[in-house]
Write an enzyme that holds these catalytic residues in place. Structure first.
Site, PDB file in Angstrom:
ATOM      1  N   CYS A 172      38.373 -37.551 -65.408  1.00  0.00           N
ATOM      2  CA  CYS A 172      37.352 -37.344 -64.376  1.00  0.00           C
ATOM      3  C   CYS A 172      36.602 -36.057 -64.718  1.00  0.00           C
ATOM      4  O   CYS A 172      36.580 -35.093 -63.947  1.00  0.00           O
ATOM      5  CB  CYS A 172      37.976 -37.269 -62.987  1.00  0.00           C
ATOM      6  N   GLY A 201      47.765 -42.351 -57.753  1.00  0.00           N
ATOM      7  CA  GLY A 201      48.216 -43.727 -57.715  1.00  0.00           C
ATOM      8  C   GLY A 201      47.159 -44.768 -57.429  1.00  0.00           C
ATOM      9  O   GLY A 201      47.476 -45.968 -57.384  1.00  0.00           O
TER      10      GLY A 201
END
Length: 452
Positions: A381, A265
Site C-alpha cells: 500500500c 485480514g
C-alpha cells in the site's frame, strides 16, 4: 474523553500526538463512548481527520499568526489551535464561533493565559481567507517542493517520492491531483465476500471490483453485523489485490494458498472465500499475536478452516509447498494517507531502506516456497519505487530464470467491471499501480511473479 464533538476530536488529536495512537482505531471508540451519533459523530470525524490531513498547512498558518515556531507552543494548546484553524479555513463554521469555542477549549485545557494567546492567534488567522493564506505561505517557501508541501500538507520527501512514482508512468503532471486526493475524505467502500453473499440490490457498485459497493451512508457497522461479517469494509484496491492472485490463472482443486503477512485480514477473507468456491486450501501467517487475532476475526465469516500461524514470514513459508502466496508486505503506507493521515507525519525517509530490506526478504522466501507453476502476488500500500519496482527488479535479478513476471495490468483489467486506466511503467514491467486520484482507491501496487 469529553462528550462534545470538539472535545472528542481534541482528545483524539492529543492521543495521536502524545501516544502515537492511530486515529482510525481510536476515533470510533471515542465517538461511541461519548454517545455521539448522526451530525455530531460526523462533525467529530471531520474535525479529527480534516485537521490531521491538513496539519502541515495549519502549523505553518499558526506559526505565522503567532510569530513563533510551533515548537515553542505548548502541545496541548497547539492541538486546539489546529482544530480552530481547520474550522476557520476549511469548514463553514462562523468565525466568531470557531474562535470562541477554541478559546474556551484552551482555557479549560491549559488555563487563562493560554486562552488569551489562542484568542490573539485565531483572530489573526480569521483576518485572511484560505486563498490569501496560501499566497502568503507560498512567499516564504524556498522551493517549488516546499510550496507544494505547505499547500497540500505533505512532507517534502513524500512529495518527491510521489513525483518519481508518477514520472515512472509518464504522468508527473498528475502530482497536484494526487496530493489533493490525499486530503479528501474517502468514500466508504464495502465488499460482499464472493460466493457467500450478494451485493445489496440497491447498492451502488464500485467501478472495478466485481463484489465491491459504496456505503449507503451512516455507520456501515450495522450492515457488517447484519451480514455476520460476509459484508466488510474494504478498499477497492485491496479487493483487487487479492483477486489478482486468485484469478491470475484457473484454480485447480486442492491448491494450497498462503497469506504470508495477513493482518488485518481483509485480503485473507477474500482469499478464503475464493478458495471455498474453488476447492483450495488457505493458510495465513502474522507475526504479531494481537494482529493475528484480527486475521482470525476476519476469516470467521467464511465456512473454511483457515489456520493462522504467528511466525516470522521470512522463515514460515518453507520450500516448494504452495501454489499461490500473497505477500502484502509491511511498508510505509504512503498509499493510504487519505485513511491514515497521521502516517505522513510519522514516517521518515530513513524508514524506507529498512522496510525495503524486509520486503525483499519476504518476497524471496515466498518465491522459495512456491511449487513449479505457482504464483506470488507482491503487494504494497505504497507507490514508493523503492518499495515496489525496485523490490520486484531485485527478485528477478536474484532468481533469474526461476521466475517470470506476469502482466498484472491485464489480470486486473480482466477482473474489473469497467475499463481501468493502468499506466505502463517506464521499466516495462507488468506491475499494476492504483492511485487515489485516478481510481479512487488507495495507492496499491500489485506485481505477479510465477515460478517456472
Amino acid at each position: 474523553m469529553s462528550g462534545s464533538p470538539r472535545w472528542v476530536a481534541y482528545d483524539v488529536l492529543r492521543a495521536v500526538h502524545e501516544s502515537d495512537a492511530y486515529a482510525n482505531l481510536l476515533l470510533p471508540r471515542a465517538i461511541a463512548r461519548a454517545g455521539l451519533s448522526g451530525p455530531d459523530a460526523a462533525l467529530a470525524t471531520e474535525l479529527t481527520y480534516g485537521t490531521l490531513r491538513r496539519e502541515g498547512t495549519y502549523d505553518a498558518v499558526v506559526a505565522d499568526a503567532a510569530g513563533r515556531p510551533i515548537g515553542d507552543i505548548d502541545p496541548a494548546v497547539l492541538d486546539a489551535l489546529r482544530l480552530g484553524v481547520h474550522q476557520l479555513l476549511a469548514m463553514r463554521t462562523p468565525s466568531h464561533a470557531a474562535v470562541n469555542e477554541t478559546v474556551r477549549q484552551v482555557r479549560q485545557a491549559a488555563g487563562k493565559s493560554a486562552a488569551g494567546f489562542a484568542n490573539a492567534v485565531l483572530r489573526r488567522v480569521s483576518e485572511r481567507t484560505p486563498d490569501e493564506w496560501d499566497e502568503r505561505l507560498a512567499l516564504s517557501a524556498r522551493s517549488d517542493d516546499e510550496r507544494l508541501a505547505v499547500r497540500f500538507s505533505h512532507p517534502v520527501w513524500v512529495i518527491r517520492a510521489f513525483r518519481r512514482a508518477l514520472a515512472a508512468e509518464g504522468r508527473a503532471d498528475e502530482l497536484d491531483a494526487l496530493l489533493a486526493a490525499d486530503n479528501a475524505a474517502p468514500t466508504v467502500t464495502l465488499a460482499a465476500l464472493p460466493g457467500l453473499i450478494e451485493r445489496p440490490v440497491d447498492a451502488v457498485p464500485t467501478p472495478f471490483s466485481p463484489f465491491g459497493f459504496r456505503s449507503p451512508g451512516g455507520d456501515p457497522g450495522a450492515l457488517v453485523a447484519a451480514s455476520e461479517g460476509r459484508v466488510r469494509v474494504q478498499d477497492e484496491g485491496s479487493q483487487l489485490a487479492a483477486l489478482a492472485l486468485t484469478r491470475a490463472q484457473p484454480v485447480q482443486p486442492g491448491e494450497r494458498w498462503l497469506d504470508l503477512c495477513a493482518a488485518p485480514g481483509g485480503k485473507t477473507a477474500v482469499l478464503a472465500a475464493e478458495a471455498l468456491a474453488h476447492g483450495a486450501i488457505v493458510e495465513a501467517n502474522e507475526l504479531s499475536p494481537a494482529r493475528a487475532g484480527l486475521v482470525r476475526d476476519s476469516v470467521a465469516a467464511v465456512p473454511l478452516d483457515v489456520p493462522v500461524s504467528e511466525e516470522d514470514g521470512r522463515t514460515r513459508a518453507g520450500r516448494g509447498r504452495y501454489d499461490r502466496i500473497l505477500v502484502d508486505a509491511p511498508c510505509t503506507g504512503l498509499g493510504a494517507l487519505r485513511r491514515r493521515p497521521e502516517a505522513r507525519w510519522r514516517k521518515r525517509p530513513a524508514d524506507v531502506p529498512e522496510l525495503a530490506a524486509l520486503q525483499s526478504e519476504l518476497l524471496a522466501a515466498a518465491i522459495e516456497a512456491l511449487r513449479p507453476g505457482g504464483i506470488v502476488a507482491y503487494v504494497t500500500c505504497s507507490p514508493h519505487l523503492a518499495e515496489t519496482a525496485a523490490i520486484v527488479a531485485d527478485a528477478r535479478r536474484t532468481f533469474g530464470d526461476v521466475i517470470e513476471e506476469l502482466d498484472t495490468r491485464a489480470v486486473v483489467a480482466a477482473i474489473s467491471d469497467s475499463p481501468i486506466d493502468l499506466a505502463v511503467p517506464a521499466d516495462g514491467s507488468g506491475r499494476a499501480q492504483l492511485w487515489p486520484h485516478r481510481h479512487g482507491t488507495d495507492a496499491m501496487s500489485i506485481s505477479l511473479l510465477r515460478k517456472r
